[in-house]
Design a protein around this motif. Structure first.
Motif, PDB file in Angstrom:
ATOM      1  N   UNK A   1       0.775  -1.093  -0.006  1.00 36.49           N
ATOM      2  CA  UNK A   1       0.071   0.022   0.003  1.00 36.49           C
ATOM      3  C   UNK A   1       1.032   1.354  -0.062  1.00 36.49           C
ATOM      4  N   UNK A   2       1.878   1.169   0.771  1.00 32.85           N
ATOM      5  CA  UNK A   2       2.714   2.172   0.980  1.00 32.85           C
ATOM      6  C   UNK A   2       4.162   1.872   0.900  1.00 32.85           C
ATOM      7  N   UNK A   3       5.124   2.720   0.675  1.00 27.91           N
ATOM      8  CA  UNK A   3       6.663   2.198   0.510  1.00 27.91           C
ATOM      9  C   UNK A   3       7.520   3.385   1.109  1.00 27.91           C
ATOM     10  N   UNK A   4       8.691   2.590   1.322  1.00 25.84           N
ATOM     11  CA  UNK A   4       9.842   3.872   1.793  1.00 25.84           C
ATOM     12  C   UNK A   4      10.841   2.972   0.692  1.00 25.84           C
ATOM     13  N   UNK A   5      11.794   3.942   0.276  1.00 21.46           N
ATOM     14  CA  UNK A   5      13.013   3.837  -0.480  1.00 21.46           C
ATOM     15  C   UNK A   5      14.390   4.087   0.281  1.00 21.46           C
ATOM     16  N   UNK A   6      15.265   3.146   0.450  1.00 24.15           N
ATOM     17  CA  UNK A   6      16.697   3.693   0.993  1.00 24.15           C
ATOM     18  C   UNK A   6      17.581   3.708   0.317  1.00 24.15           C
ATOM     19  N   UNK A   7      18.615   4.618   0.652  1.00 24.06           N
ATOM     20  CA  UNK A   7      19.784   4.612  -0.230  1.00 24.06           C
ATOM     21  C   UNK A   7      21.068   5.209   0.767  1.00 24.06           C
ATOM     22  N   UNK A   8      21.928   4.354   0.690  1.00 25.08           N
ATOM     23  CA  UNK A   8      23.202   4.662   1.697  1.00 25.08           C
ATOM     24  C   UNK A   8      22.501   4.883   3.138  1.00 25.08           C
ATOM     25  N   UNK A   9      21.684   3.735   3.419  1.00 25.30           N
ATOM     26  CA  UNK A   9      21.202   3.821   4.683  1.00 25.30           C
ATOM     27  C   UNK A   9      20.041   4.778   5.157  1.00 25.30           C
ATOM     28  N   UNK A  10      19.906   5.776   4.149  1.00 22.09           N
ATOM     29  CA  UNK A  10      18.697   6.643   4.684  1.00 22.09           C
ATOM     30  C   UNK A  10      17.538   6.838   3.644  1.00 22.09           C
ATOM     31  N   UNK A  11      16.342   7.328   4.290  1.00 20.02           N
ATOM     32  CA  UNK A  11      15.169   7.200   3.662  1.00 20.02           C
ATOM     33  C   UNK A  11      15.174   8.258   2.302  1.00 20.02           C
ATOM     34  N   UNK A  12      15.168   7.932   1.202  1.00 20.73           N
ATOM     35  CA  UNK A  12      15.300   8.910  -0.044  1.00 20.73           C
ATOM     36  C   UNK A  12      13.747   9.297  -0.425  1.00 20.73           C
ATOM     37  N   UNK A  13      12.826   8.245  -0.147  1.00 16.98           N
ATOM     38  CA  UNK A  13      11.414   8.507  -0.617  1.00 16.98           C
ATOM     39  C   UNK A  13      10.457   7.576   0.201  1.00 16.98           C
ATOM     40  N   UNK A  14       9.362   8.283   0.278  1.00 17.95           N
ATOM     41  CA  UNK A  14       8.230   7.401   1.169  1.00 17.95           C
ATOM     42  C   UNK A  14       7.067   8.031   0.757  1.00 17.95           C
ATOM     43  N   UNK A  15       5.951   6.976   0.829  1.00 19.27           N
ATOM     44  CA  UNK A  15       4.511   7.585   0.643  1.00 19.27           C
ATOM     45  C   UNK A  15       3.867   6.261  -0.483  1.00 19.27           C
ATOM     46  N   UNK A  16       3.057   6.644  -1.015  1.00 19.29           N
ATOM     47  CA  UNK A  16       2.235   5.922  -2.021  1.00 19.29           C
ATOM     48  C   UNK A  16       3.275   4.951  -2.857  1.00 19.29           C
TER      49      UNK A  16
END
Ligand SMILES: Nc1ncnc2c1ncn2[C@@H]1O[C@H](COP(=O)(O)OP(=O)(O)OP(=O)(O)O)[C@@H](O)[C@H]1O
Ligand SMILES: Nc1ncnc2c1ncn2[C@@H]1O[C@H](COP(=O)(O)OP(=O)(O)OP(=O)(O)O)[C@@H](O)[C@H]1O
Ligand SMILES: CC(C)C[C@H](N)C(=O)O
Ligand SMILES: [Mg+2]
Ligand SMILES: [Mg+2]
Lengths: 367, 243, 312, 256, 286
Positions: free
Chosen positions: D221-236
């Motif tokens: 339903x919802x996602x987050x994206x990580x890059x180098x350990x940090x959240x770079x995007x989140x939401x739908x």
């Protein structure tokens, strides 16, 4: 043909095997000799000996099973055990069989059991360290004569070691000699630390453990690193002294017989050594063998003589009585005192720097 | 195909059967790889892809059939002999040396090479293929992330300069962007003359970079042909390409 | 398998009726006690995967505690078992807590438990005033049991035969119940993959400790009886060689079964008394048999007889 | 908020694998985690499951910080994680794996009364119930036919499914799945999809890592994206997957 | 007092190298074949007897006798690998049992040939070095030097050569190692034989310091296992370090406390170290 069974219960292998193994060899030489001569006569019958030797590996539990088996098989004469812990383990079972057999034990702890009720079976073949006729007293007197003020005792921490420390601390105390004691684990080979520690207490003389293996190591390490060069011992051989003859100052040892010397003067000793070599096809191990093998050898002959005197091979009470009343002339002169403790002669050998040997024979059987 | 017809196939497998205990897993499978070809073996779970590759690498004994490597019968050869003959397997589930560093893992890949002491050029090549490995050259391989380990396993396989490389699900756990990169790498390697057999679930990637494909199902080859053509068939499209 | 065990038990019950040899009974008694030790050891080793070298210590400490309470303080034998077991369990909890808290595994665990065991042996050996040091303690008392027809002293081969057979049945029963329960499954999970077990919600530390304590406690139970049959306790009871003997019994019989250790223990206890050869040949043959058996039956004697693996 | 992760950081030596990550999970949703290889996804889930201890940050489970608990305690609270590399009990059969996975169920059901089972054995009703459940889950995960096989004999895909099956038997409130679909074929993925939706419909919350963008994209339903350990995007999920930085770091041109 | 302590410290180091050389064999065999070879103690004992025989009975010069002994023991090692250990690879439990069985067989062999009477080698290098009031027997110093050289050599060989790399790789993942073209069977044989050769060398040099009996090996193999574990299995220098730590703690412990607890001092140390580093001093923290 009739046979008399002789059992022997000793450690023949394993870490504590040296003494048991050599005892077993002495017994075997005697038995083979007697059988080779066609056996022996009691009354008008001729008997041969049948020797059963079992290996306890020094484990008391094994010994108890093996000893039970001998009792079931109606073995009337059992040699051994030499080890205190093994003797302690089979004693209760032996008590239950009192009157049915004779036990020729060597263990030091057997001394304490002699003459107790239920112990008619018990004879002690090697009285070297305990009791009034024991050698300890004599050795301590010898030390006293040398003006010894402090003795360091270094013994293996096993059943016998503890017994020995108890015996000698009492004797030394009576003689007014100070004592320092250290115990080591069986199997120890490097004594450097404990010797250094003992040396720091500045004893006059070191009284090291009892098996040849540790003696060689202790004498070498002690002299090589300068921890001490005077030794006093009631067991073992003078092998270590001769090997380090230029490094020692004094090496006073109780040796039942100084075999290398006796071999030349006593035909019985010579014959025994030859017989040994012939039977086992190997060099005679002078180091410790004399202590045990010759003694067992003599005791087998003594037993046979006693059977002949008593005129029976299975009435153990009669045979015991015969043993107690006789004096046997073998390599040693052996008697039993009234408790069943063997009384016999031995030598004090004093080796000095360079290897000079002085021998003081001592024969309590004459007293 | 441009290859001369008389040239021996790089790999020639005929009538291979393999079983675990009583259970038959590979039944009478035959296929061929020519030099410089990329061939993929696709099929659903438990079809027997890994088993086939392990058998080719000598890790598993076959019941029947023969395997020829560049004309030489290697059916009975040991794994090591096969490696020495140029056949290398990048196993499923990575199987890296967890306690060695990334670089040590790569170097050991060159173990059987005669010129192994001069493998540093290859090391550079691997590092430029997978820059992440260069960044982490001294990290313990076991602590790398799943995808990083997969890159390492592939790199290690390449270090041995194989003539035939078997890849068992190399895309496992790789990010899409890396899968894409892997496809390019595979093509380049083939271009340099390496023969590659690719066992894959990810048919999209596999068919995208392979010359030919075999479809394995329940231990049997059910379809085979040109990769591009196969990927057009509706059946394969339906079965494998929609993930 | 179950039937074979029952038949074996019935046969065992009948043995004294036919065999009157004291030495054979003695071998059986020692065999039963060794078997009890081996079964309890296998709970820790075969079923939980922890190579404990503490078993001889548990056995020996309990033997000493019971002996000292009875001979020095005049306690009743049966009563003395209670504190002996308590002490053994507490010791094993301490040792286990230390080892498992610090996540010692495999050979690290083996050697640390061995270290604790050796330290306990050395204390027993040198604490002369209480343990009589290297000489050990001679035991003259016999345990008594109360029956409606009066008290009955357990003396002589037959009485001990049944007593130790009962001991074996108890130890076997306890282990079998534990292994069949949820605990057994947790132990298997720990043995095979403790990390996975942990994420499935299994308190790995607790169950490791539990297995270790139960096994050690049972070894203590055996120890309590052993001295009174042998007639003595000595520091050797806590020795490494006893630990190694137990391992050999378990391996020989088969690690993956409950009954395997029993078979291994009986065989290895009897073997030295069966081989009637000169001393050197005897130990050579003993060694060769060990080697031979394990090469021919890599899963032990019982492992060979039953191919199916132990279930979780 | 069922789970609330706040400023979570994990360092390995000089490397920051997870850096100041924050996100929340609501009861009943499916949340996806995307990110390139080595971006800290597995590390994040391991921190939540108690397998790793965070360098800093808090993990609130129903409002309580669970960041110091051991994995088994976390699991007992209803949070279960599967492994990226299949973890098995070698030697044991599939069904034996399942029985072990029933541990938490039995514990919840019987509590201290388990001691009674030492003498009396398992209550028959419970035993039957569990066996039924095991069969049901095995069927769902398409492992029934391999029920009595040793787990080592499974194919890679089978091993992964067994992991999911064990996770399900733990009856978690939140199931953390680390690349459940990797190594699975098309068919199996479709099945997995169905299984997971079914779980969701039974009230289980899911947090899933996967590189199969198609699969997870549809599911989450919802996602987050990580890059180098940090959240770079989140939401739908669809927004996250369309995010420029995500495309650049993770998806590559093809997916753009 | 300081002299006493320093002297025993040095002696601890020397004794420790002997533990170390056997520990190295234990560590290597375990790492590569997954078997704790308790029989290494028996191999050491064989080495000691062979040396004694070649030197004292046959009359070879000492170094030749030691080399001869190493060869003899290696042959025994090779045969044991071929006939026995090949079948127990990767099986800790069965390997352990086989090695326990071998101890009995070797003990019997030596008993039959040489009896239980202890043998004491004619002194090879008598006398002692005296520096600043500290006395060290020459032979011990020489022996320790040889052991150090061999252990360091092994370390270099393992870290600098392909064989060593192969060994490390194999130890971690046998199947993957085979996939790298590593001849794993041969590698294992080499390691088993090399470990027994180390034990043989240990025994050969041991014989020049101490008297020998058929049971000497068992104490040393235990110490060696302890040393290997203390160090962390698989670590070559660690085996040496572990041995030395044991040697020192035993010697220094015996000086300050009762010598009856000699073995305990090393063990207490071992417990403490493993509690701080559960994977051993030089091993990885796992
Ligand atoms: N060690 C084994 N013992 C018994 N059976 C096995 C073993 N390994 C694999 N199998 C069985 O062989 C069959 C083929 O397995 P294989 O691993 O080759 O499949 P795969 O095509 O690689 O599948 P995946 O894509 O899931 O990896 C499966 O049914 C599997 O259960
Ligand atoms: N124990 C560790 N020691 C050092 N670095 C580690 C450790 N564990 C993980 N890392 C590093 O931390 C980073 C994050 O790893 P993680 O496993 O979380 O990645 P991931 O996002 O799951 O990747 P993938 O998709 O490849 O599985 C990686 O670069 C990895 O190498
Ligand atoms: C070896 C011997 C000196 C043993 C001693 N007689 C003992 O009683 O144990
Ligand atoms: Mg596969
Ligand atoms: Mg990951």
């Amino acid at each position: 043909e009739d046979v008399v069974k002789i059992g022997q219960i000793e450690a023949l292998t394993g870490a504590t095997a040296t003494y048991g193994w050599m005892s077993a060899q002495g017994t075997k030489v005697a038995v083979e000799e007697i059988n080779a001569k066609g056996g022996f006569k009691v009354g008008d019958r001729t008997y041969k000996l049948e020797l059963q030797q079992v290996d306890t590996r020094g484990e008391p539990r094994e010994a108890t099973v093996q000893f039970r088996k001998m009792m079931e098989e109606k073995v009337h004469f059992v040699f051994g055990p030499f080890l205190t812990n093994v003797f302690n383990a089979i004693e209760p079972i032996a008590n239950q069989n009192n009157g049915k057999f004779l036990l020729f034990a060597g263990a030091t702890s057997a001394h304490a059991a002699l003459g107790k009720p239920d112990h008619d079976y018990l004879l002690r073949t090697w009285n070297w360290d305990a009791g009034s006729a024991g050698f300890g007293k004599l050795m301590v007197d010898y030390l006293k004569k040398l003006n010894t003020r402090k003795v360091a005792m270094l013994f293996q921490n096993d059943a016998f070691g503890k017994t020995a420390v108890d015996i000698y601390s009492a004797l030394l105390k009576d003689a007014g000699i100070e004592l320092q004691v250290e115990l080591f684990e069986p199997g120890t080979k490097d004594f450097s630390a404990v010797l250094a520690k003992l040396a720091a207490g500045k004893p006059d003389i070191l009284f090291p453990g009892y098996s040849d293996a540790v003696l060689y190591d202790i004498v070498r390490q002690s002299t090589e690193s300068g921890f001490g060069n005077r030794f006093f011992l009631v067991r073992g051989s003078i092998g270590p002294a001769l090997k380090n003859k230029d490094a020692i100052e004094d090496y006073i040892a109780y040796v039942p017989k100084y075999f290398e010397g006796a071999e030349k003067t006593e035909p019985k000793v010579r014959a025994f050594i030859e017989s040994y070599q012939k039977l086992f096809k190997r060099e005679f191990p002078y180091d410790q063998a004399p202590l045990c093998s010759s003694s067992c050898y003599d005791h087998v002959y003594m037993l046979v003589e006693a059977m002949q005197k008593a005129g029976t091979v299975d009435d153990v009470a009669k045979i015991r009585a015969a043993l107690m009343s006789m004096t046997y002339e073998g390599m040693w002169r052996i008697k039993y005192d009234k408790t069943g403790e063997a009384v016999f002669g031995f030598d004090v050998v004093h080796v000095r720097k360079g290897g000079a040997i002085e021998r003081v024979p001592y024969d309590p059987t004459k007293e | 195909m441009s290859r001369l017809t008389w040239a021996r196939s790089m790999l020639d497998v005929s009538n291979l059967s393999v079983s675990y205990g009583k259970q038959k897993v590979i039944r009478e499978v035959s296929f061929k790889l020519e030099k410089g070809e990329v061939v993929t073996l696709i099929g659903p779970n438990a079809a027997g892809k890994s088993t086939t590759l392990r058998t080719l690498a000598g890790l598993k004994k076959s019941d029947r059939g023969t395997i020829h490597l560049a004309g030489k019968d290697i059916t009975e050869s040991s794994t090591v002999d096969r490696v020495r003959a140029g056949l290398v397997l990048v196993p499923e589930g990575r199987q890296i040396f967890t306690k060695l560093s990334v670089q040590e893992n790569l170097i050991i890949g060159a173990y059987h090479r005669a010129d192994r002491d001069h493998a540093s050029a290859d090391l550079e090549r691997i590092f430029s293929m997978f820059p992440r490995l260069r960044e982490r050259r001294d990290q313990k391989a076991g602590s790398m992330s799943g995808g990083e380990q997969q890159m390492l396993a592939i790199g290690r396989g390449l270090m041995s300069r194989p003539t035939l490389m078997l890849l068992d699900e190399p895309t496992l756990g790789l990010a899409p962007i890396i899968i894409e990169e892997l496809g390019r790498i595979v093509r380049n390697l083939a271009h340099e003359g390496l023969t590659i057999l690719l066992a894959e679930q990810n048919a999209m990637m596999a068919l995208g970079c392979a010359d030919r494909a075999y479809v394995l199902q329940s231990g049997r080859i059910v379809t085979s042909g040109n990769a591009k053509e196969l990927s057009e068939t509706t059946e394969v499209k339906q079965m494998y390409l929609s993930a | 398998m179950k039937h074979a065990i029952l038949v074996g038990l019935l046969l065992a019950l009948a043995v004294p009726a036919f065999i009157h040899s004291d030495s054979v009974l003695a071998i059986a008694v020692y065999g039963f006690m060794a078997a009890s030790l081996a079964v309890s050891f296998n709970l820790i080793f075969g079923f939980t995967g922890q190579l404990s070298m503490f078993h001889a210590a548990s056995f020996g400490v309990s033997a000493y505690v019971v002996t000292i309470l009875v001979t020095t303080f005049g306690w009743n034998f049966w009563l003395a078992i209670v504190p002996a077991l308590a002490i053994v369990v507490i010791l094993s909890l301490i040792v286990g807590t230390i080892c498992f808290r610090f996540k010692l595994k495999e050979f690290y665990f083996a050697v640390v438990t061995l270290a604790f065991s050796e330290v306990l042996r050395l204390i027993t050996l040198n604490w002369n005033s209480i343990t009589n040091g290297s000489l050990g303690i001679t035991i003259v008392d016999t345990p008594k049991i109360w029956t409606p027809s009066g008290t009955f002293a357990i003396a002589g081969g037959v009485a001990w035969y049944y007593l130790t057979l009962a001991l074996l049945v108890v130890v076997y029963g306890v282990c079998s119940r534990v292994l069949k329960s949820w605990i057994g499954r947790c132990l298997a999970a720990i043995r095979l993959n403790d990390q996975l077990g942990e994420t499935l919600g299994i308190d790995v530390f607790k169950y490791k400790l539990l297995g270790f304590a139960i096994g050690s406690g049972l070894a203590g139970l055996v120890g309590a009886f052993y001295g009174f049959y042998a007639g003595f306790v000595e520091p050797h009871f806590l020795s490494i060689s006893l630990g190694l003997d137990i391992i050999a019994m378990v391996l020989l019989g088969g690690v993956n079964s409950l009954i395997g250790p029993v078979v291994g223990a009986l065989v290895l206890t009897a073997l030295p008394h069966v081989i009637e050869l000169s001393a050197e040949l005897r130990i050579a043959l003993y060694g060769s048999i060990l080697i031979f058996v394990i090469l021919v039956m890599p899963k032990g004697i019982v492992g060979l007889l039953t191919s199916r693996k132990h279930a979780a | 908020m069922l789970l609330d992760v706040k400023s979570l950081t994990k360092r390995f030596g000089g490397l920051t694998a997870v850096s100041n990550v924050a996100f929340g999970i609501e009861r009943g949703e499916i949340i996806g985690i995307f990110g390139p290889n080595g971006s800290g996804k597995t590390t994040t889930l391991s921190l939540i499951a108690g397998i790793l201890k965070p360098t800093s940050g808090v993990i609130l489970w129903k409002g309580n910080d669970i960041s110091t608990l051991s994995p088994f305690e976390v699991a007992q609270q209803g949070l279960v994680k599967t492994f990226q590399n299949p973890q098995l009990f070698p030697e044991l059969t599939v069904v034996e794996h399942m029985r072990i996975a029933c541990h938490l169920h039995i514990k919840r059901e019987l509590g201290i009364n388990r001691l009674r089972t030492l003498i009396g054995g398992m209550p028959v009703g419970l035993d039957r119930l569990l066996e039924q459940k095991i069969d049901q889950v095995l069927a769902l995960c398409r492992l029934s036919s391999q029920r009595n096989e040793q787990a080592a004999a499974l194919s890679y895909g089978g091993e992964k499914m067994l992991g999911v099956a064990m996770g399900m038997l733990c009856e978690p409130e939140l199931l953390l799945l680390d690349e459940p679909a990797s190594g699975l074929g098309h068919d199996e993925i479709a099945n997995l999809d169905a299984v997971l939706r079914d779980l969701k419909s039974h009230g289980v919350t899911l947090c899933i890592i996967d590189h199969k963008v198609g699969f997870l994209g549809r599911l989450a339903d919802r996602s987050i994206a990580l890059h180098h350990g940090a959240v770079i995007a989140s939401g739908k999920t669809s927004d996250v997957l369309a995010d420029e930085s995500v495309v650049a770091a993770y998806l590559g041109k093809k997916h753009a | 007092m300081t002299q006493l302590v320093i002297g025993q410290l040095l002696n601890g180091v020397i004794v420790g190298t002997l533990y170390g050389i056997i520990a190295l064999g234990v560590t290597l065999t375990f790492g590569l074949t997954g078997v704790v070879n308790f029989a290494l103690g028996a191999f050491m004992m064989l080495g000691a007897y062979a040396t004694w025989y070649l030197y004292d009975v046959v009359g070879f010069p000492y170094p030749v006798a030691v080399i001869g002994a190493v060869v003899v023991v290696s042959i025994f090692g090779y045969v044991s690998d071929l006939a026995l250990f090949r079948f127990t690879r990767g099986n800790l439990v069965n390997g352990l049992l086989v090695s326990i069985g071998m101890i009995s067989v070797f003990e019997a062999l030596v008993l039959a040939a040489f009896t239980t009477t202890p043998k004491d080698l004619t002194y090879v290098l008598p006398g002692a070095l005296k520096v600043a009031g500290i006395v060290l027997p020459k032979i011990k110093v020489a022996v320790a030097a040889v052991f150090l050289a061999v252990i360091l050599g092994t370390y270099l060989a393992l870290t600098r050569t392909w064989l060593g790399r192969a060994a490390f790789a194999y130890a971690q993942n046998p199947e993957a190692a085979a996939l790298m073209g590593i001849r794993t069977g041969r590698l294992q044989t080499i390691v088993v034989v090399y470990s027994t050769a180390l034990a043989g060398l240990g025994g050969g040099l041991y014989a020049s310091m101490y008297s020998i009996e058929p049971t000497i090996g068992s104490a040393y193999v235990l110490k060696a296992v302890e040393a290997a574990i203390l160090a962390g299995v698989g670590s070559v220098l660690g085996a040496l370090g572990g041995g030395i730590i044991l040697g020192i703690s035993e010697n220094i412990g015996s000086v300050f406390f009762s010598s009856a607890f000699r073995d305990a001092y090393g063990l207490v140390f071992l417990i403490l170290i493993l509690l701080v580093r559960p994977g051993g001093l030089f091993g990885d923290r796992s």
